[in-house]
Scaffold this motif. Structure first.
Motif, PDB file in Angstrom:
ATOM      1  N   CYS A  69       0.825  -1.218   0.000  1.00 52.41           N
ATOM      2  CA  CYS A  69       0.000   0.000   0.000  1.00 52.41           C
ATOM      3  C   CYS A  69       0.851   1.257   0.000  1.00 52.41           C
ATOM      4  O   CYS A  69       0.535   2.238  -0.689  1.00 52.41           O
ATOM      5  CB  CYS A  69      -0.957  -0.019   1.184  1.00 52.41           C
ATOM      6  SG  CYS A  69      -2.280  -1.250   1.034  1.00 52.41           S
TER       7      CYS A  69
ATOM      8  N   LEU B 291      -9.650   7.557  10.464  1.00 48.20           N
ATOM      9  CA  LEU B 291      -8.770   7.261   9.334  1.00 48.20           C
ATOM     10  C   LEU B 291      -8.023   8.519   8.881  1.00 48.20           C
ATOM     11  O   LEU B 291      -7.049   8.414   8.133  1.00 48.20           O
ATOM     12  CB  LEU B 291      -9.577   6.684   8.168  1.00 48.20           C
ATOM     13  CG  LEU B 291     -10.404   5.438   8.478  1.00 48.20           C
ATOM     14  CD1 LEU B 291     -11.021   4.889   7.194  1.00 48.20           C
ATOM     15  CD2 LEU B 291      -9.572   4.374   9.178  1.00 48.20           C
TER      16      LEU B 291
ATOM     17  N   VAL C   9      -3.936   4.080   5.901  1.00 48.98           N
ATOM     18  CA  VAL C   9      -4.387   3.244   4.789  1.00 48.98           C
ATOM     19  C   VAL C   9      -4.019   1.794   5.067  1.00 48.98           C
ATOM     20  O   VAL C   9      -3.110   1.492   5.841  1.00 48.98           O
ATOM     21  CB  VAL C   9      -3.768   3.684   3.435  1.00 48.98           C
ATOM     22  CG1 VAL C   9      -4.119   5.128   3.123  1.00 48.98           C
ATOM     23  CG2 VAL C   9      -2.249   3.494   3.440  1.00 48.98           C
TER      24      VAL C   9
ATOM     25  N   ALA D  47      -5.174   0.939   8.975  1.00 48.10           N
ATOM     26  CA  ALA D  47      -6.518   1.506   9.143  1.00 48.10           C
ATOM     27  C   ALA D  47      -7.552   0.471   9.545  1.00 48.10           C
ATOM     28  O   ALA D  47      -8.510   0.794  10.256  1.00 48.10           O
ATOM     29  CB  ALA D  47      -6.952   2.175   7.840  1.00 48.10           C
TER      30      ALA D  47
ATOM     31  N   ASP E  25      -8.045   2.109  -0.710  1.00 52.35           N
ATOM     32  CA  ASP E  25      -7.783   3.240   0.190  1.00 52.35           C
ATOM     33  C   ASP E  25      -6.825   4.219  -0.489  1.00 52.35           C
ATOM     34  O   ASP E  25      -7.054   5.432  -0.519  1.00 52.35           O
ATOM     35  CB  ASP E  25      -7.116   2.766   1.486  1.00 52.35           C
ATOM     36  CG  ASP E  25      -8.017   1.974   2.400  1.00 52.35           C
ATOM     37  OD1 ASP E  25      -9.247   1.998   2.221  1.00 52.35           O
ATOM     38  OD2 ASP E  25      -7.474   1.332   3.325  1.00 52.35           O
TER      39      ASP E  25
ATOM     40  N   ASN F  78      -8.339   6.071  -3.482  1.00 53.26           N
ATOM     41  CA  ASN F  78      -9.301   7.070  -3.034  1.00 53.26           C
ATOM     42  C   ASN F  78      -8.598   8.327  -2.539  1.00 53.26           C
ATOM     43  O   ASN F  78      -9.048   9.458  -2.795  1.00 53.26           O
ATOM     44  CB  ASN F  78     -10.171   6.469  -1.923  1.00 53.26           C
ATOM     45  CG  ASN F  78     -11.229   7.424  -1.413  1.00 53.26           C
ATOM     46  OD1 ASN F  78     -10.938   8.373  -0.698  1.00 53.26           O
ATOM     47  ND2 ASN F  78     -12.481   7.155  -1.765  1.00 53.26           N
TER      48      ASN F  78
ATOM     49  N   TYR G  97     -12.495  11.166   2.698  1.00 55.82           N
ATOM     50  CA  TYR G  97     -11.711   9.920   2.763  1.00 55.82           C
ATOM     51  C   TYR G  97     -12.190   9.025   3.903  1.00 55.82           C
ATOM     52  O   TYR G  97     -12.455   7.835   3.698  1.00 55.82           O
ATOM     53  CB  TYR G  97     -10.220  10.232   2.929  1.00 55.82           C
ATOM     54  CG  TYR G  97      -9.396   8.978   3.143  1.00 55.82           C
ATOM     55  CD1 TYR G  97      -9.134   8.119   2.083  1.00 55.82           C
ATOM     56  CD2 TYR G  97      -8.935   8.633   4.407  1.00 55.82           C
ATOM     57  CE1 TYR G  97      -8.407   6.943   2.278  1.00 55.82           C
ATOM     58  CE2 TYR G  97      -8.215   7.462   4.615  1.00 55.82           C
ATOM     59  CZ  TYR G  97      -7.956   6.620   3.546  1.00 55.82           C
ATOM     60  OH  TYR G  97      -7.248   5.454   3.749  1.00 55.82           O
ATOM     61  N   ASP G  98     -12.293   9.582   5.100  1.00 59.77           N
ATOM     62  CA  ASP G  98     -12.706   8.772   6.246  1.00 59.77           C
ATOM     63  C   ASP G  98     -14.095   8.190   6.028  1.00 59.77           C
ATOM     64  O   ASP G  98     -14.317   6.985   6.231  1.00 59.77           O
ATOM     65  CB  ASP G  98     -12.683   9.617   7.527  1.00 59.77           C
ATOM     66  CG  ASP G  98     -12.895   8.783   8.784  1.00 59.77           C
ATOM     67  OD1 ASP G  98     -13.964   8.141   8.908  1.00 59.77           O
ATOM     68  OD2 ASP G  98     -12.000   8.776   9.645  1.00 59.77           O
TER      69      ASP G  98
ATOM     70  N   ARG H 263     -14.024   5.446   3.018  1.00 57.00           N
ATOM     71  CA  ARG H 263     -13.235   4.233   3.275  1.00 57.00           C
ATOM     72  C   ARG H 263     -13.691   3.511   4.547  1.00 57.00           C
ATOM     73  O   ARG H 263     -13.542   2.293   4.648  1.00 57.00           O
ATOM     74  CB  ARG H 263     -11.749   4.573   3.350  1.00 57.00           C
ATOM     75  CG  ARG H 263     -11.203   5.156   2.053  1.00 57.00           C
ATOM     76  CD  ARG H 263     -11.674   4.406   0.816  1.00 57.00           C
ATOM     77  NE  ARG H 263     -11.242   3.003   0.819  1.00 57.00           N
ATOM     78  CZ  ARG H 263     -11.796   2.063   0.069  1.00 57.00           C
ATOM     79  NH1 ARG H 263     -12.836   2.339  -0.713  1.00 57.00           N
ATOM     80  NH2 ARG H 263     -11.330   0.833   0.113  1.00 57.00           N
ATOM     81  N   ARG H 264     -14.260   4.241   5.483  1.00 65.00           N
ATOM     82  CA  ARG H 264     -14.809   3.570   6.668  1.00 65.00           C
ATOM     83  C   ARG H 264     -15.990   2.691   6.264  1.00 65.00           C
ATOM     84  O   ARG H 264     -16.116   1.551   6.746  1.00 65.00           O
ATOM     85  CB  ARG H 264     -15.245   4.604   7.716  1.00 65.00           C
ATOM     86  CG  ARG H 264     -15.836   3.974   8.992  1.00 65.00           C
ATOM     87  CD  ARG H 264     -16.105   5.032  10.042  1.00 65.00           C
ATOM     88  NE  ARG H 264     -14.882   5.758  10.329  1.00 65.00           N
ATOM     89  CZ  ARG H 264     -13.898   5.295  11.098  1.00 65.00           C
ATOM     90  NH1 ARG H 264     -14.016   4.109  11.671  1.00 65.00           N
ATOM     91  NH2 ARG H 264     -12.821   6.009  11.300  1.00 65.00           N
TER      92      ARG H 264
END
Length: 383
Positions: A22, A272, A280, A284, A301, A304, A325-326, A329-330
């Motif tokens: 990642c 996050l 990420v 995360a 992640d 994004n 983002y949070d 991706r959450r």
């Protein structure tokens, strides 16, 4: 160099903690978008062994976006089917289909491919450099790192924590990582195993003698995983006994390159994003390995975040876009933790419950429900 008087280096736009898959993907995406980065990795050498072996469509999209898809396919093996082996020699076969295209590619090969691209883009991984502290004043992130030449203070506009489940970044920020450890211990073996097994397929042995996942990879390498009691000897002889007990018969261990045990956890960090720092991948979230979702979730992640961060740095996007983002991706992490948890419960049922499960699966396969619903879920279309 005195560790109590660390050197201070010039401020950089983005610092990435973690040189695994990642972290490498994040570095490549940002460099391609014109954003300078530094990548720090605590380990002295790249990780070996397959670990994650499946790239589903959304993970492959990240490699395609980086121009690495064709080379990934050359190094891997296209996945054509999932095959479920039940008691009495019965088999259920679910074709993947072009719309759910997937690739069997050991994670060390994915990482090697990304690191080659990183070097081509002018970057590198700084190895044996460990993050020891993270602070932020709202305008700058300051990271203290310990490397072979001593201690260093690194100032960055933004920090990406891609440093795994034990993330030093997450811990330095005091971000909680709630959840639990799953009770199952798995044995993982990888190497040369003689015998007939369809290639281009992942085989799930779901028998009353116990479950096992068996996946022939490119070359002659095979990866298998199976739950074991915690006190089980971790030896080649144990692998052979489990193959005989749970597998199709006729398989013989010739040579093992990797043999270990591992557990799994179900966790999602409470934040996050913390100011100018983002988490990420495994830093995360964590979940069961059943279904091969982890690396795909982490790569998404990265995808994004990277374009948003590059847009904000270049002044093309409002910084408020980073707040998404949070949220986004959450939601994906919650969906994945939930689905892999259900897969794990189905995979590790006792003999009586397993017979009922298998009867239900035969009905689902006969009616086409298994392929219509399970494969798209694994492919990521329902996340």
């Amino acid at each position: 160099m005195n560790p109590e008087n660390p050197t201070t280096t010039p401020r950089i736009p983005v610092l990435i903690a973690g040189g695994g898959t990642c972290g490498l993907a994040a570095a490549c995406e940002l460099l391609r978008l014109g954003v300078p980065v530094r990548v720090l990795e605590a380990e002295a050498e790249p990780n070996k062994g397959s670990r994650a072996i499946l790239l589903w469509p959304l993970g492959l999209d990240v490699l395609r976006h980086l121009g690495l898809y064709e080379e990934a396919v050359r190094r891997g093996l296209p996945l054509r089917a999932l095959v479920y082996h039940l008691d009495g020699g019965r088999r259920l076969r679910s074709e993947i289909g072009a719309e759910n295209q997937a690739l069997l590619l050991p994670q060390d090969r994915t990482s090697a491919l990304l690191e080659e691209e990183l070097v081509r883009l002018g970057g590198r991984v700084e190895r044996s450099v460990r993050v020891t502290d993270v602070t932020s004043d709202g305008e700058t992130v300051t990271v203290k790192a310990q490397g072979p030449d001593g201690s260093e203070l690194i100032e960055a506009d933004w920090l990406i924590g891609a440093d795994g489940i034990g993330s030093a970044v997450r811990q330095s920020l005091g971000v909680d990582f709630p959840g639990s450890s799953l009770p199952t211990t798995y044995l993982a073996a990888e190497g040369l195993i003689d015998g007939e097994a369809e290639r281009g397929a992942v085989h799930y042995f779901l028998r009353s003698t116990g479950p096992m996942v068996y996946a022939p990879l490119s070359g002659e390498i095979t990866r298998l995983g199976t739950p074991i009691a915690p006190d089980t000897p971790v030896t080649a002889e144990t692998v052979q006994k489990l193959l005989d007990l749970r597998g199709p018969g006729g398989l013989q261990v010739r040579e093992l390159h990797t043999l270990n045990t591992f557990g799994s956890q179900e966790r999602i960090a409470v934040a996050l994003r913390t100011g100018r720092t983002f988490l990420v991948g495994d830093a995360a979230h964590a979940h069961s390995p059943i279904g091969g979702q982890g690396l795909n979730l982490g790569l998404q992640d990265v995808h994004n975040l990277a374009w948003k961060l590059a847009g904000v740095i270049a002044g093309r996007l409002d910084p408020a876009v980073l707040d998404t983002y949070d949220t986004e991706r959450r939601y994906a992490a919650q969906q994945t933790v939930g689905s892999t948890g259900r897969f794990t419960k189905m995979f590790t049922l006792g003999p009586k419950a397993a017979r009922a499960r298998n009867a239900g699966w035969r009905l689902l396969e006969a009616t086409g429900v298994l392929r219509r619903r399970l494969i798209p879920l694994l492919a990521g279309w329902r996340v």
